[in-house]
Motif scaffolding. Structure first.
Motif, PDB file in Angstrom:
ATOM      1  N   CYS A   1       0.832  -1.210   0.000  1.00 38.49           N
ATOM      2  CA  CYS A   1       0.000   0.000   0.000  1.00 38.49           C
ATOM      3  C   CYS A   1       0.861   1.251   0.000  1.00 38.49           C
ATOM      4  O   CYS A   1       0.602   2.216  -0.746  1.00 38.49           O
ATOM      5  N   MET A   2       1.930   1.263   0.817  1.00 35.59           N
ATOM      6  CA  MET A   2       2.828   2.403   0.858  1.00 35.59           C
ATOM      7  C   MET A   2       3.573   2.552  -0.475  1.00 35.59           C
ATOM      8  O   MET A   2       3.816   3.673  -0.944  1.00 35.59           O
ATOM      9  N   ALA A   3       3.922   1.415  -1.088  1.00 36.02           N
ATOM     10  CA  ALA A   3       4.610   1.473  -2.382  1.00 36.02           C
ATOM     11  C   ALA A   3       3.725   2.113  -3.436  1.00 36.02           C
ATOM     12  O   ALA A   3       4.195   2.930  -4.253  1.00 36.02           O
ATOM     13  N   ARG A   4       2.432   1.759  -3.448  1.00 34.26           N
ATOM     14  CA  ARG A   4       1.529   2.373  -4.429  1.00 34.26           C
ATOM     15  C   ARG A   4       1.325   3.855  -4.135  1.00 34.26           C
ATOM     16  O   ARG A   4       1.184   4.668  -5.052  1.00 34.26           O
ATOM     17  N   LEU A   5       1.318   4.233  -2.861  1.00 34.42           N
ATOM     18  CA  LEU A   5       1.172   5.644  -2.508  1.00 34.42           C
ATOM     19  C   LEU A   5       2.397   6.450  -2.970  1.00 34.42           C
ATOM     20  O   LEU A   5       2.262   7.539  -3.540  1.00 34.42           O
ATOM     21  N   LEU A   6       3.581   5.888  -2.762  1.00 30.94           N
ATOM     22  CA  LEU A   6       4.801   6.582  -3.173  1.00 30.94           C
ATOM     23  C   LEU A   6       4.918   6.657  -4.687  1.00 30.94           C
ATOM     24  O   LEU A   6       5.554   7.570  -5.221  1.00 30.94           O
ATOM     25  N   ALA A   7       4.313   5.713  -5.392  1.00 30.12           N
ATOM     26  CA  ALA A   7       4.340   5.746  -6.853  1.00 30.12           C
ATOM     27  C   ALA A   7       3.353   6.759  -7.423  1.00 30.12           C
ATOM     28  O   ALA A   7       3.393   7.033  -8.629  1.00 30.12           O
TER      29      ALA A   7
ATOM     30  N   ASP B   1      -3.100   7.548   8.270  1.00 30.60           N
ATOM     31  CA  ASP B   1      -1.878   7.072   8.921  1.00 30.60           C
ATOM     32  C   ASP B   1      -0.699   7.080   7.956  1.00 30.60           C
ATOM     33  O   ASP B   1       0.431   7.440   8.335  1.00 30.60           O
ATOM     34  N   MET B   2      -0.925   6.693   6.728  1.00 25.81           N
ATOM     35  CA  MET B   2       0.147   6.668   5.736  1.00 25.81           C
ATOM     36  C   MET B   2       0.636   8.082   5.421  1.00 25.81           C
ATOM     37  O   MET B   2       1.844   8.320   5.286  1.00 25.81           O
ATOM     38  N   ILE B   3      -0.290   9.020   5.318  1.00 22.84           N
ATOM     39  CA  ILE B   3       0.105  10.410   5.055  1.00 22.84           C
ATOM     40  C   ILE B   3       0.890  10.973   6.232  1.00 22.84           C
ATOM     41  O   ILE B   3       1.891  11.674   6.054  1.00 22.84           O
ATOM     42  N   ALA B   4       0.440  10.662   7.452  1.00 23.26           N
ATOM     43  CA  ALA B   4       1.176  11.124   8.634  1.00 23.26           C
ATOM     44  C   ALA B   4       2.570  10.520   8.673  1.00 23.26           C
ATOM     45  O   ALA B   4       3.541  11.184   9.083  1.00 23.26           O
TER      46      ALA B   4
END
Length: 503
Positions: free
Chosen positions: A233-239, A265-268
């Motif tokens: 999930c974090m990888a897709r957000l960073l992409a 939470d991921m944005i924070a």
């Protein structure tokens, strides 16, 4: 009419600036620190010049301070005539009113020995001696980013791998990002590409985390891996950081397959990462600004004084002049000694005139902008160089030189003298104009106090400013807002929505 050569005598008038007058005008544009360097150079060239200490100490025999001598008649002749007679102090190199009271350095700055000049704001009113040790000078210079990375590379690598690492580290910018093309680096070193990639992977493990990344997403991914938060999930957000910048949260949630809570939470987590990890090793430090003037309120009004801590007390050693003049001299040495005396007289006079001119201009600025010093930037008025020049009877170019590269310290902070000269917008009531800086201050205050659920548009800002008496167009509001680095209403809405999610 016969044609032929002949001699004619004609009388004409022209304005000629002597080298001494050019020097005096040049001194006006210099700051106090630049004046200090200029005087140091003159002290090396002129043996008749000396620097004095505290005014309370008695002067040595034969040393004459220019303000202790009686004023000479201004009608004794031109600048060149006065210098030839050793009376250079009688000329007026600048357009200064000699009828005004003589400036005397007897304010707090003259009695302070602190490094910051007058107006000691420290607790207890104490000050540091000028010869106190500078403990900052004993500190070892901090290691640069490249040195820090090379120390780690020498400990982790050897042989050809160390050569590759040296080449890659040399192409990392101050923010910590790698600017090299790996394929070109491999060809230049004559090694396989996978070896360069392998060494880069080692560098990615160096401190600070994220160094050697080739993009923002890779830099954040390295830090997420270090924190053990790099999942799919974090990888897709960073992409898809571009979607995050646009505030397209619903689209991002569908791409990442998370709900609102997980997305927050991921944005924070991303906000806690350092997008430029190399800057913590930056050795560039902001140079402190030393004020040239001090302004402080008193019972009678306002007091203005020159920061004498940055101005050397220049004296003329006349006993040494008499000693040299009474000795054996030829024509060359006699002319050189007369030139040194004339140059010393002129320099002392020019510095004295410079102080008077600066005080005169600063006093008029204070008079015109008194509301700013009492109430703040919202009460700053439009002011031009011509308005000040006309009020004090000087030329506009003289005021421009006086206000360049000079700073004023007051209870509200440290300001460049040019700051007080600002354009204005018309007032709705027809009673004058409002300073552009005051308008910017109101815009910043309105945007800072806006409700996240009711972001103010530029049209709304126009209406609110007009209600405050400022007749301003929408395009002007947008121009001032962009000049202050404030985004549009759409951008601010997205930013505050992201901030709310992260919170």
């Amino acid at each position: 009419m016969a044609l032929g050569p002949r001699l004619d005598i004609r009388q004409s008038q022209s304005l000629v600036m002597t080298p001494q007058l050019q020097q005096a005008i040049k001194l006006l544009a210099l700051s106090n620190l630049e004046i200090e360097a200029f005087v140091a150079a003159e002290l090396e060239k002129n043996p008749l010049l000396e620097t004095g200490g505290d005014d309370t100490l008695p002067l040595a025999d034969g040393i004459d301070r220019v303000e202790d001598r009686p004023a000479l008649a201004a009608e004794t002749g031109s600048a060149d005539d006065l210098i030839a007679q050793g009376l250079g102090a009688a000329d007026s190199p600048l357009d200064v009113d000699h009828g005004a009271s003589t400036f005397i350095d007897d304010g707090p700055a003259d009695r302070m020995t602190g490094a910051g000049g007058g107006m000691d704001m420290g607790p207890g009113g104490g000050s540091y001696a000028e010869d106190a040790p500078d403990f900052d000078s004993f500190a070892a210079p901090a290691a640069s980013l490249h040195e820090h990375l090379m120390d780690q590379a020498r400990a982790a690598l050897s042989g050809m791998d160390l050569v590759i690492a040296t080449q890659l580290i040399g192409q990392i910018d101050e923010a910590g990002y790698l600017e090299a093309n790996l394929l070109q680096t491999a060809h230049a070193l004559g090694v396989p590409l996978h070896d360069v990639e392998r060494v880069l992977g080692v560098i990615h493990g160096f401190d600070p985390t994220g160094v050697g990344a080739r993009s923002l997403s890779e830099c954040l991914a390295l830090q997420a891996k270090e924190a053990d938060r790099y999942d799919p999930c974090m990888a897709r957000l960073l992409a898809n950081l571009d979607l995050l910048a646009k505030g397209a949260l619903p689209h991002l949630r569908r791409i990442c397959g998370v709900d609102e809570e997980d997305m927050a939470d991921m944005i924070a987590e991303l906000r806690a990462y350092d997008p430029k990890p190399g800057l913590r090793f930056s050795q560039s430090s902001a140079a402190p600004v030393t004020p040239d003037l001090f302004v402080r309120p008193t019972r009678e009004g306002w007091a203005i004084e020159i920061n004498s801590a940055t101005l050397p007390r220049l004296l003329i050693n006349r006993s040494y002049y008499v000693e040299l003049a009474s000795g054996p001299q030829n024509r060359t040495s006699k002319a050189w000694l007369a030139d040194c005396l004339a140059s010393a007289n002129w320099l002392v006079k020019a510095l004295d005139q410079r102080q008077k001119t600066i005080i005169k201009v600063a006093s008029e600025i204070l008079k015109q902008q008194e509301a700013f010093f009492r109430e703040g930037v919202a009460h700053l008025k439009p002011l031009t160089l011509r308005a000040v020049a006309d009020a004090i009877g000087m030329h506009e170019s003289t005021v421009s030189r006086v206000t360049s590269n000079k700073y004023l310290a007051c209870p509200r902070g440290l300001y460049e003298l040019k700051y007080f000269f600002t354009s204005g917008v018309s007032a709705t009531g027809g009673d004058g104009a409002v300073s552009a800086e005051a308008v910017k201050s109101h815009i910043k205050a309105l945007i800072g106090a806006e409700d996240p659920q009711a972001i103010l548009s530029d049209d709304t800002l126009v209406d609110l400013l007009r209600a405050k008496g400022m007749d301003i167009a929408r395009r002007t509001v947008a121009k001032y807002r962009e000049a202050m680095g404030i985004g549009s209403s759409v951008q601010r809405r997205r930013q505050k929505a992201l901030k709310g999610k992260a919170a």
